[in-house]
Write a protein that holds these residues in place. Structure first.
Motif, PDB file in Angstrom:
ATOM      1  N   THR A   7      -8.223  -8.935   2.692  1.00 36.78           N
ATOM      2  CA  THR A   7      -7.031  -9.194   1.711  1.00 36.78           C
ATOM      3  C   THR A   7      -7.386  -8.310   0.739  1.00 36.78           C
ATOM      4  N   ALA A   8      -8.580  -8.774   0.189  1.00 40.33           N
ATOM      5  CA  ALA A   8      -9.204  -8.153  -1.178  1.00 40.33           C
ATOM      6  C   ALA A   8      -9.052  -6.740  -1.148  1.00 40.33           C
ATOM      7  N   ALA A   9      -9.442  -6.081   0.188  1.00 32.91           N
ATOM      8  CA  ALA A   9      -9.364  -4.469   0.417  1.00 32.91           C
ATOM      9  C   ALA A   9      -7.928  -4.069   0.217  1.00 32.91           C
ATOM     10  N   VAL A  10      -7.015  -4.912   0.744  1.00 27.21           N
ATOM     11  CA  VAL A  10      -5.713  -4.201   0.734  1.00 27.21           C
ATOM     12  C   VAL A  10      -5.004  -4.445  -0.828  1.00 27.21           C
ATOM     13  N   GLY A  11      -5.539  -5.510  -1.472  1.00 31.27           N
ATOM     14  CA  GLY A  11      -5.081  -5.482  -2.866  1.00 31.27           C
ATOM     15  C   GLY A  11      -5.852  -4.489  -3.749  1.00 31.27           C
ATOM     16  N   TRP A  58      -8.535   4.452   2.219  1.00 34.88           N
ATOM     17  CA  TRP A  58      -9.386   4.025   3.162  1.00 34.88           C
ATOM     18  C   TRP A  58      -9.529   2.426   3.058  1.00 34.88           C
ATOM     19  N   ALA A  59      -9.357   1.866   1.834  1.00 37.28           N
ATOM     20  CA  ALA A  59      -9.309   0.720   1.488  1.00 37.28           C
ATOM     21  C   ALA A  59      -8.336  -0.076   2.315  1.00 37.28           C
ATOM     22  N   ALA A  60      -7.133   0.669   2.470  1.00 40.66           N
ATOM     23  CA  ALA A  60      -5.899   0.109   3.230  1.00 40.66           C
ATOM     24  C   ALA A  60      -6.376   0.114   4.719  1.00 40.66           C
ATOM     25  N   TYR A  61      -6.634   1.042   5.262  1.00 39.03           N
ATOM     26  CA  TYR A  61      -7.036   1.139   6.671  1.00 39.03           C
ATOM     27  C   TYR A  61      -8.137   0.330   7.025  1.00 39.03           C
ATOM     28  N   ALA A  62      -9.178   0.218   6.424  1.00 40.52           N
ATOM     29  CA  ALA A  62     -10.434  -0.603   6.614  1.00 40.52           C
ATOM     30  C   ALA A  62     -10.116  -2.085   6.421  1.00 40.52           C
ATOM     31  N   SER A 114      -6.675  -1.512  -2.402  1.00 40.44           N
ATOM     32  CA  SER A 114      -5.749  -0.133  -2.152  1.00 40.44           C
ATOM     33  C   SER A 114      -4.669   0.003  -2.809  1.00 40.44           C
ATOM     34  N   ALA A 115      -3.682  -1.269  -2.993  1.00 37.57           N
ATOM     35  CA  ALA A 115      -2.200  -1.194  -3.677  1.00 37.57           C
ATOM     36  C   ALA A 115      -2.737  -0.751  -4.969  1.00 37.57           C
ATOM     37  N   VAL A 162       0.804  -1.036   0.012  1.00 37.58           N
ATOM     38  CA  VAL A 162      -0.175   0.127   0.069  1.00 37.58           C
ATOM     39  C   VAL A 162       0.849   1.358  -0.178  1.00 37.58           C
ATOM     40  N   SER A 163       1.996   1.316   0.621  1.00 32.40           N
ATOM     41  CA  SER A 163       3.105   2.123   0.601  1.00 32.40           C
ATOM     42  C   SER A 163       3.650   2.574  -0.996  1.00 32.40           C
ATOM     43  N   GLN A 164       3.884   1.559  -1.594  1.00 32.73           N
ATOM     44  CA  GLN A 164       4.364   1.441  -2.745  1.00 32.73           C
ATOM     45  C   GLN A 164       3.334   1.989  -4.066  1.00 32.73           C
ATOM     46  N   GLY A 165       2.191   1.446  -3.569  1.00 30.05           N
ATOM     47  CA  GLY A 165       0.825   1.951  -4.455  1.00 30.05           C
ATOM     48  C   GLY A 165       0.480   3.397  -4.384  1.00 30.05           C
TER      49      GLY A 165
END
Length: 387
Positions: free
Chosen positions: A287-291, A300-304, A293-294, A235-238
């Motif tokens: 995990t889908a939300a992290v993807g 918000w997708a990353a944090y949630a 976000s990336a 998420v930081s690289q994205g």
């Protein structure tokens, strides 16, 4: 002192001390590698290629420690507590000074052993000094220490002046937490009321009882590895979260994980298998939300996603402890070791595999695969053993 007095006085204290030990060995020494991955990549770029392999080595060493604990902790749980503190402390010191890939992998390999000793050792200790009616809740409280640890690690990531200092501070915390868990039961008489293991080891029929949860844990473990090992980095690289703000991701994950303390009550209400499916399903969504976000850069997708991931993971691992206690009541520490070995085996394979997959395909496809694995592992828990 009678066992009744010991239970009422020491039970809550042991649960809290256990939470602190899990916080140090899991949330810091073990999963802290994923939290600090962006910082390590920035200040020690020579370690970037070793992050995935280091995580795989760590999960592997965790499994080896848990296997050793399976033969040790039901009879000598206090020794397991000391080994947990020693290995986690040494591993953190190693990461603090590692500048070469081989040294880094060796350090995280040693640090990964801490959790492998801690969880199995705490199960019989907590059972010994806690009233049976509240033992499930006490186990869930201790297991939720991972959430407390990642919150602490996130705070350290903000406050520490350097990566090396952060890991030295976490080494000190690991040593102190082990001492806090060991001290109340330092005398053999403190565990004199423990439920002793049966004279014989579990037979073939007993081993089969762990087959379904073990298989399900392997699959969910593989899926969960993406978020644990690469989540903050992705998420930081994205562009979703700035590198200097990654600590907030870990704090959010840990805050969500505090809901894991409710797992005992959840299982009492809906049952082990339903609780397992609910927790694994939460991991799939997270995990889908992290993807997402990336790929999209949506913060918000990353944090949630990581908040839900924390709740799902702490709940899922607590369900494994309760499952082991249910099917192996006289070998709860050994049963916990076996199920956590299965979980870590999946995580080791997932860490190595997703490290390669991310280089080849970017974040979208690996994140979708990780979410699918979590969902499949959840459904696998519904399978029934053939008579």
């Amino acid at each position: 002192m009678s066992q009744t007095r010991l239970s009422s006085a020491a039970g809550p204290g042991i649960a809290v001390a256990g939470m602190l030990l899990i916080a140090a060995t899991y949330g810091m020494a073990r999963f802290g590698v994923g939290l600090f991955a962006p910082a390590l990549a920035a200040v020690r770029p020579e370690l970037v290629g070793a992050l995935g392999w280091g995580a795989a080595a760590q999960f592997t060493s965790y499994s080896l420690a848990a296997f050793a604990a399976a033969r040790l902790v039901d009879r000598h749980p206090r020794t397991g507590l000391l080994l947990a503190g020693a290995t986690a402390t040494a591993g953190c010191i190693g990461v603090a000074v590692a500048t070469e890939p081989l040294m880094f992998v060796l350090a995280v390999l040693i640090g990964g052993m801490g959790g492998g000793f801690a969880s199995p050792a705490l199960v019989p200790v907590i059972d010994a000094v806690t009233d049976p009616g509240s033992a499930g809740t006490a186990q869930s409280v201790a297991n939720a220490g991972t959430a407390v640890g990642v919150i602490g690690a996130g705070g350290i990531a903000f406050a520490a002046p350097s990566v090396g200092f952060a890991w030295l501070l976490m080494a000190l915390i690991c040593a102190a937490a082990a001492a806090a868990a060991w001290y109340p039961v330092r005398h053999p008489a403190a565990l004199s009321g423990a439920r002793r293991p049966a004279a014989r080891s579990p037979d073939a029929a007993s081993w089969k009882l762990l087959g379904i949860p073990s298989a399900a844990a392997v699959v969910v473990g593989a899926g969960s590895a993406l978020a644990w090992t690469f989540g903050p980095l992705l998420v930081s690289q994205g562009g979703a979260v700035a590198g200097g703000q990654v600590g907030w991701l870990w704090i959010v994950l840990g805050a969500g994980g505090l809901f894991g303390t409710l797992t005992g009550k959840l299982v009492n209400r809906i049952g082990l298998r339903a609780g397992w499916v609910l927790c694994a399903g939460s991991l799939a969504v997270a995990t889908a939300a992290v993807g997402l976000s990336a790929v999209t850069g949506n913060p918000w997708a990353a944090y949630a996603g990581l908040a839900v991931f924390g709740a799902g993971y702490m709940g899922m691992s607590a369900v494994l402890i309760l499952w082991a206690r249910s099917v192996w009541p006289h070998h709860a520490g050994a049963g916990t070791s076996m199920l956590f070995i299965a979980l870590a085996t999946g995580q080791a394979a997932g860490s190595a595999g997703f490290g390669v997959a991310l280089d080849l395909w970017g974040p979208a496809l690996p994140a979708a695969l990780a979410a699918a694995l979590c969902a499949a592992g959840g459904l696998a828990g519904l399978a029934r053993r053939s008579p």
